[in-house]
Motif scaffolding. Structure first.
Motif, short mmCIF file in Angstrom:
data_model
loop_
_atom_site.label_atom_id
_atom_site.label_comp_id
_atom_site.label_asym_id
_atom_site.label_seq_id
_atom_site.Cartn_x
_atom_site.Cartn_y
_atom_site.Cartn_z
N HIS A 63 97.53 30.05 51.17
CA HIS A 63 96.23 30.67 50.89
C HIS A 63 96.41 32.18 50.73
CE1 HIS A 63 95.25 26.80 52.65
NE2 HIS A 63 94.15 26.85 51.92
N ASN A 117 96.19 33.92 47.95
CA ASN A 117 95.25 34.46 46.98
C ASN A 117 93.90 34.72 47.64
OD1 ASN A 117 92.94 33.85 44.92
ND2 ASN A 117 94.68 34.52 43.69
N ARG A 118 93.40 35.95 47.55
CA ARG A 118 92.16 36.34 48.20
C ARG A 118 90.97 35.51 47.70
NH1 ARG A 118 90.20 42.46 48.01
NH2 ARG A 118 91.87 42.67 49.51
N THR A 119 90.90 35.25 46.41
CA THR A 119 89.79 34.48 45.87
C THR A 119 89.80 33.06 46.42
OG1 THR A 119 89.80 35.82 43.87
CG2 THR A 119 88.67 33.70 43.73
N CYS A 120 90.97 32.47 46.52
CA CYS A 120 91.09 31.12 47.08
C CYS A 120 90.58 31.12 48.52
CB CYS A 120 92.54 30.65 47.02
SG CYS A 120 92.79 29.00 47.72
N ARG A 121 91.00 32.10 49.32
CA ARG A 121 90.54 32.18 50.72
C ARG A 121 89.02 32.34 50.78
NH1 ARG A 121 94.61 35.82 51.25
NH2 ARG A 121 93.14 37.53 51.56
N ARG A 122 88.49 33.19 49.92
CA ARG A 122 87.03 33.41 49.92
C ARG A 122 86.28 32.14 49.56
NH1 ARG A 122 86.73 39.35 46.98
NH2 ARG A 122 87.28 40.53 48.85
N ILE A 123 86.78 31.41 48.58
CA ILE A 123 86.14 30.15 48.19
C ILE A 123 86.19 29.15 49.34
CG2 ILE A 123 86.38 28.15 46.65
CD1 ILE A 123 87.13 30.16 44.43
N HIS A 124 87.30 29.11 50.06
CA HIS A 124 87.40 28.24 51.23
C HIS A 124 86.34 28.60 52.28
CE1 HIS A 124 91.19 26.57 49.93
NE2 HIS A 124 91.34 25.93 51.07
N GLY A 172 89.55 26.42 44.57
CA GLY A 172 90.35 27.59 44.93
C GLY A 172 91.83 27.38 44.68
N PHE A 205 92.87 29.28 41.25
CA PHE A 205 93.23 30.63 41.69
C PHE A 205 94.58 30.68 42.40
CE2 PHE A 205 88.64 30.50 41.32
CZ PHE A 205 88.42 31.57 40.48
N GLU A 206 94.80 29.80 43.35
CA GLU A 206 96.07 29.80 44.08
C GLU A 206 97.17 29.16 43.25
OE1 GLU A 206 98.03 31.34 46.90
OE2 GLU A 206 96.01 31.02 47.64
#
Length: 107
Positions: A26, A28-35, A71, A75-76
């Motif tokens: 995780h 990628n910041r966008t992936c983490r945010r989506i999670h 995510g 993204f990831e």
């Protein structure tokens, strides 16, 4: 030849050993945010299931996994840990969520 971090050669023996791998997956910041957003919406669906309509319980895994998989795939660009480590991945999702909402991990 050693396996890359995203594809461990053997199964993890504990959640403590798994979690650093989970966090690496995780990056990628966008992936983490989506999670995090998906996990928050799962909690909303839980409350709605308890107070409005039980059908919201059906939505919980769809929301949670739907957000997480978007995510990862977009993204990831990796395969979600859920496929190989379903329970530890779920535990990792919630640990990462609580670390984020408590400020221990950057959003």
């Amino acid at each position: 030849m050693t396996a890359p971090p995203s594809a461990p050669a053997e199964r993890f023996q504990s959640f403590g050993a798994f979690y650093p791998h989970y966090i690496h997956e995780h990056s990628n910041r966008t992936c983490r945010r989506i999670h995090v957003v998906g996990s928050a919406l799962v909690l909303v669906a839980l409350v709605l299931g308890l107070t409005v309509n039980a059908w919201w319980f059906v939505a919980m895994p769809l929301i949670g996994y739907g957000f997480a998989w978007i995510g990862h795939f977009f993204f990831e660009k990796n395969r979600p840990a859920t496929f190989k480590y379903p329970l530890w991945s779920l535990m990792g999702d919630w640990r990462m969520f609580f670390e984020t909402v408590t400020g221990r991990r950057k959003f």
